[in-house]
Scaffold this motif. Structure first.
Motif, PDB file in Angstrom:
ATOM      1  N   LEU A   1       0.810  -1.213   0.000  1.00  0.00           N
ATOM      2  CA  LEU A   1       0.000   0.000   0.000  1.00  0.00           C
ATOM      3  C   LEU A   1       0.845   1.266   0.000  1.00  0.00           C
ATOM      4  O   LEU A   1       0.481   2.257  -0.620  1.00  0.00           O
ATOM      5  N   ASN A   2       1.980   1.240   0.695  1.00  0.00           N
ATOM      6  CA  ASN A   2       2.754   2.468   0.893  1.00  0.00           C
ATOM      7  C   ASN A   2       4.062   2.464   0.107  1.00  0.00           C
ATOM      8  O   ASN A   2       5.057   3.016   0.550  1.00  0.00           O
ATOM      9  N   ASP A   3       4.069   1.825  -1.078  1.00  0.00           N
ATOM     10  CA  ASP A   3       5.328   1.751  -1.813  1.00  0.00           C
ATOM     11  C   ASP A   3       5.541   2.916  -2.774  1.00  0.00           C
ATOM     12  O   ASP A   3       6.550   2.983  -3.452  1.00  0.00           O
ATOM     13  N   GLY A   4       4.586   3.838  -2.833  1.00  0.00           N
ATOM     14  CA  GLY A   4       4.771   5.054  -3.613  1.00  0.00           C
ATOM     15  C   GLY A   4       4.290   4.986  -5.041  1.00  0.00           C
ATOM     16  O   GLY A   4       4.221   6.012  -5.722  1.00  0.00           O
ATOM     17  N   ARG A   5       3.924   3.804  -5.527  1.00  0.00           N
ATOM     18  CA  ARG A   5       3.407   3.711  -6.886  1.00  0.00           C
ATOM     19  C   ARG A   5       1.974   4.228  -6.930  1.00  0.00           C
ATOM     20  O   ARG A   5       1.238   4.161  -5.947  1.00  0.00           O
ATOM     21  N   VAL A   6       1.575   4.712  -8.091  1.00  0.00           N
ATOM     22  CA  VAL A   6       0.361   5.518  -8.163  1.00  0.00           C
ATOM     23  C   VAL A   6      -0.884   4.742  -7.767  1.00  0.00           C
ATOM     24  O   VAL A   6      -1.740   5.269  -7.040  1.00  0.00           O
ATOM     25  N   LEU A   7      -1.019   3.493  -8.207  1.00  0.00           N
ATOM     26  CA  LEU A   7      -2.266   2.779  -7.923  1.00  0.00           C
ATOM     27  C   LEU A   7      -2.451   2.488  -6.434  1.00  0.00           C
ATOM     28  O   LEU A   7      -3.483   2.856  -5.863  1.00  0.00           O
ATOM     29  N   PRO A   8      -1.480   1.838  -5.749  1.00  0.00           N
ATOM     30  CA  PRO A   8      -1.692   1.620  -4.318  1.00  0.00           C
ATOM     31  C   PRO A   8      -1.746   2.921  -3.525  1.00  0.00           C
ATOM     32  O   PRO A   8      -2.439   2.994  -2.503  1.00  0.00           O
ATOM     33  N   ALA A   9      -1.030   3.961  -4.005  1.00  0.00           N
ATOM     34  CA  ALA A   9      -1.091   5.253  -3.314  1.00  0.00           C
ATOM     35  C   ALA A   9      -2.506   5.814  -3.352  1.00  0.00           C
ATOM     36  O   ALA A   9      -3.050   6.253  -2.327  1.00  0.00           O
TER      37      ALA A   9
ATOM     38  N   VAL B   1      -2.054  14.011  -6.863  1.00  0.00           N
ATOM     39  CA  VAL B   1      -1.549  13.895  -8.229  1.00  0.00           C
ATOM     40  C   VAL B   1      -0.336  14.809  -8.357  1.00  0.00           C
ATOM     41  O   VAL B   1      -0.392  15.981  -7.979  1.00  0.00           O
ATOM     42  N   PHE B   2       0.761  14.255  -8.878  1.00  0.00           N
ATOM     43  CA  PHE B   2       1.967  15.057  -9.068  1.00  0.00           C
ATOM     44  C   PHE B   2       1.975  15.613 -10.491  1.00  0.00           C
ATOM     45  O   PHE B   2       1.659  14.908 -11.444  1.00  0.00           O
ATOM     46  N   GLY B   3       2.326  16.887 -10.617  1.00  0.00           N
ATOM     47  CA  GLY B   3       2.229  17.568 -11.902  1.00  0.00           C
ATOM     48  C   GLY B   3       0.801  18.008 -12.147  1.00  0.00           C
ATOM     49  O   GLY B   3      -0.014  18.113 -11.221  1.00  0.00           O
ATOM     50  N   ASP B   4       0.462  18.217 -13.423  1.00  0.00           N
ATOM     51  CA  ASP B   4      -0.901  18.661 -13.738  1.00  0.00           C
ATOM     52  C   ASP B   4      -1.839  17.495 -14.036  1.00  0.00           C
ATOM     53  O   ASP B   4      -3.011  17.710 -14.373  1.00  0.00           O
ATOM     54  N   GLY B   5      -1.313  16.265 -13.926  1.00  0.00           N
ATOM     55  CA  GLY B   5      -2.148  15.088 -14.130  1.00  0.00           C
ATOM     56  C   GLY B   5      -2.297  14.663 -15.575  1.00  0.00           C
ATOM     57  O   GLY B   5      -2.997  13.700 -15.868  1.00  0.00           O
ATOM     58  N   SER B   6      -1.619  15.374 -16.486  1.00  0.00           N
ATOM     59  CA  SER B   6      -1.748  15.024 -17.906  1.00  0.00           C
ATOM     60  C   SER B   6      -0.806  13.894 -18.316  1.00  0.00           C
ATOM     61  O   SER B   6      -0.942  13.347 -19.413  1.00  0.00           O
ATOM     62  N   GLN B   7       0.155  13.545 -17.442  1.00  0.00           N
ATOM     63  CA  GLN B   7       1.047  12.437 -17.762  1.00  0.00           C
ATOM     64  C   GLN B   7       0.234  11.139 -17.813  1.00  0.00           C
ATOM     65  O   GLN B   7      -0.786  11.008 -17.140  1.00  0.00           O
ATOM     66  N   THR B   8       0.695  10.189 -18.613  1.00  0.00           N
ATOM     67  CA  THR B   8      -0.088   8.971 -18.841  1.00  0.00           C
ATOM     68  C   THR B   8       0.638   7.736 -18.321  1.00  0.00           C
ATOM     69  O   THR B   8       1.858   7.713 -18.214  1.00  0.00           O
ATOM     70  N   ARG B   9      -0.164   6.724 -17.996  1.00  0.00           N
ATOM     71  CA  ARG B   9       0.347   5.403 -17.652  1.00  0.00           C
ATOM     72  C   ARG B   9      -0.569   4.373 -18.304  1.00  0.00           C
ATOM     73  O   ARG B   9      -1.718   4.667 -18.651  1.00  0.00           O
ATOM     74  N   SER B  10      -0.064   3.140 -18.425  1.00  0.00           N
ATOM     75  CA  SER B  10      -0.823   2.030 -19.000  1.00  0.00           C
ATOM     76  C   SER B  10      -0.705   0.866 -18.028  1.00  0.00           C
ATOM     77  O   SER B  10       0.393   0.354 -17.820  1.00  0.00           O
ATOM     78  N   PHE B  11      -1.812   0.452 -17.428  1.00  0.00           N
ATOM     79  CA  PHE B  11      -1.794  -0.496 -16.319  1.00  0.00           C
ATOM     80  C   PHE B  11      -2.162  -1.902 -16.784  1.00  0.00           C
ATOM     81  O   PHE B  11      -3.193  -2.102 -17.425  1.00  0.00           O
ATOM     82  N   CYS B  12      -1.311  -2.863 -16.418  1.00  0.00           N
ATOM     83  CA  CYS B  12      -1.505  -4.263 -16.802  1.00  0.00           C
ATOM     84  C   CYS B  12      -1.786  -5.092 -15.549  1.00  0.00           C
ATOM     85  O   CYS B  12      -1.027  -5.025 -14.574  1.00  0.00           O
ATOM     86  N   TYR B  13      -2.857  -5.891 -15.570  1.00  0.00           N
ATOM     87  CA  TYR B  13      -3.188  -6.720 -14.418  1.00  0.00           C
ATOM     88  C   TYR B  13      -2.160  -7.849 -14.276  1.00  0.00           C
ATOM     89  O   TYR B  13      -1.654  -8.385 -15.270  1.00  0.00           O
ATOM     90  N   VAL B  14      -1.885  -8.224 -13.033  1.00  0.00           N
ATOM     91  CA  VAL B  14      -0.769  -9.135 -12.742  1.00  0.00           C
ATOM     92  C   VAL B  14      -0.913 -10.490 -13.442  1.00  0.00           C
ATOM     93  O   VAL B  14       0.089 -11.059 -13.907  1.00  0.00           O
ATOM     94  N   ASP B  15      -2.117 -11.032 -13.549  1.00  0.00           N
ATOM     95  CA  ASP B  15      -2.276 -12.333 -14.211  1.00  0.00           C
ATOM     96  C   ASP B  15      -1.870 -12.264 -15.677  1.00  0.00           C
ATOM     97  O   ASP B  15      -1.258 -13.204 -16.214  1.00  0.00           O
ATOM     98  N   ASP B  16      -2.202 -11.162 -16.336  1.00  0.00           N
ATOM     99  CA  ASP B  16      -1.784 -10.980 -17.725  1.00  0.00           C
ATOM    100  C   ASP B  16      -0.262 -10.861 -17.812  1.00  0.00           C
ATOM    101  O   ASP B  16       0.366 -11.423 -18.714  1.00  0.00           O
ATOM    102  N   GLN B  17       0.322 -10.112 -16.895  1.00  0.00           N
ATOM    103  CA  GLN B  17       1.771  -9.923 -16.900  1.00  0.00           C
ATOM    104  C   GLN B  17       2.492 -11.264 -16.719  1.00  0.00           C
ATOM    105  O   GLN B  17       3.450 -11.578 -17.442  1.00  0.00           O
ATOM    106  N   VAL B  18       2.034 -12.064 -15.773  1.00  0.00           N
ATOM    107  CA  VAL B  18       2.654 -13.365 -15.509  1.00  0.00           C
ATOM    108  C   VAL B  18       2.533 -14.276 -16.728  1.00  0.00           C
ATOM    109  O   VAL B  18       3.475 -14.996 -17.080  1.00  0.00           O
ATOM    110  N   GLU B  19       1.388 -14.251 -17.385  1.00  0.00           N
ATOM    111  CA  GLU B  19       1.198 -15.065 -18.590  1.00  0.00           C
ATOM    112  C   GLU B  19       2.190 -14.652 -19.677  1.00  0.00           C
ATOM    113  O   GLU B  19       2.804 -15.513 -20.345  1.00  0.00           O
ATOM    114  N   GLY B  20       2.385 -13.353 -19.861  1.00  0.00           N
ATOM    115  CA  GLY B  20       3.336 -12.875 -20.862  1.00  0.00           C
ATOM    116  C   GLY B  20       4.761 -13.274 -20.535  1.00  0.00           C
ATOM    117  O   GLY B  20       5.535 -13.682 -21.415  1.00  0.00           O
TER     118      GLY B  20
END
Length: 327
Positions: A183-191, A204-223
């Protein structure tokens, strides 16, 4: 029974990989120095006959008795909070740790996969990011300890492949989320989820216009699993190309949690990338892989996991002494 060594086994991704290899019928050897890992992530595996665990720092000499078929190197701090606290260890695990494990792989005639990252692209000047892009990285900035550790890790891995003929694989991981994140590791989703659960405004740091692309862990492990079992030695992006701005993501979290917090804005940290979106053409063509879990579904599972944690974890601040790891 095939034998696999997973370093960083008590971490978020490492523990899910241990689960996957157990499910596939492997004998799994987990290794972790527990700087950022948590034994709770693998305690359900400890009683199994085909799982064993070594409490060890791979930046030191690594010995594993018996044969090994595969090594997956996932031992590294992965969040800015962590690698800013332990910059020396972050560099060591990416360099010395990788070197030690490549030597072990060579001695055991094992295939080795390293966990690289989208951070090798830095603050990218092309969008989306393809594997051929060399990146835009500040080697002496605060994020350089992580970015350059991963870039060196790729370079030495490829050197072992080309010079020694070692079977190697390189996965470039984009933002991944799911149960067992801290929860407290500083990454945006758990934060964001942690702030929502505590009734705090979302930062939100900055103006919030920066982008990210989130992959669920089961998909990541499969890849990752498909890449390990492939015959492709060059880097492959594994991530979800469904891009979203941080401001939009904050609103998604507020809607998901049913809270009424505001979004507050603070200055953007130095060298924070403005865009992050993987081009996954190689993963589709070479591995037959693409993500299956949409963000709404994955976020619901992740939120339910965080909501189920004891209340003291929600408010717990980490006070580890990292001094011995920065020598």
């Amino acid at each position: 029974m095939k034998r696999v060594l997973v370093t960083g086994a008590a971490g978020f991704l490492g523990s899910h990989l241990c689960d996957r290899f157990i499910k596939e019928g492997f004998y799994v050897i987990g290794m972790d120095n527990l700087i950022t890992g948590n034994m709770e992530n693998i305690e359900h595996l400890m009683a199994l006959e085909n799982f064993e665990f070594y409490h060890h720092d791979v930046s030191n000499y690594v010995h594993v008795p018996g044969n090994l078929d595969y090594i997956l190197h996932f031992a590294s701090p992965a969040s800015p909070i962590d690698y800013l606290k332990i910059p020396i260890q972050t560099l060591k695990v990416g360099s010395l740790g990788t070197h030690n494990l490549l030597g072990l792989a060579r001695a055991k005639s094992a295939r080795m996969l390293i966990a690289s990252t989208s951070e090798v692209y830095g603050d990218p000047l092309i969008h989306p990011q393809t594997e051929e892009y060399y990146g835009n990285v500040n080697p002496v900035g605060p994020r350089g300890v992580y970015d350059e550790a991963k870039r060196f890790q790729e370079a030495i891995t490829m050197a072992y492949h080309t010079f020694h003929g070692l079977e190697t694989r390189i996965v470039r991981i984009f933002n991944t989320y799911g149960p067992r994140m801290r929860l407290n590791d500083g990454r945006v989703l758990p934060a964001f989820i942690g702030q929502a659960l505590r009734g705090e405004d979302l930062t939100v740091f900055g103006d919030g216009s920066q982008t990210r692309s989130f992959c669920y862990v089961d998909d990541q492990v499969e890849g990752i699993y498909r890449l390990l079992m492939s015959d492709y030695p060059h880097p492959v992006n594994i991530g979800n190309p469904d891009e979203i701005t941080i401001s939009q993501f904050a609103e998604e979290i507020i809607k998901l949690t049913g809270t009424d917090q505001k979004v507050i804005y603070k200055p953007l940290p130095k060298d924070d990338p403005m865009q992050r979106q993987p081009n996954i053409t190689k993963a589709k063509e070479i591995l037959g892989w693409e993500p299956k879990v949409d963000r709404k579904e994955g976020l619901k599972i992740t939120y339910d996991y965080f909501k189920s944690l004891p209340e003291e974890k929600l408010y717990k601040k980490e006070h580890k002494d990292f001094s011995k790891y920065n020598k």
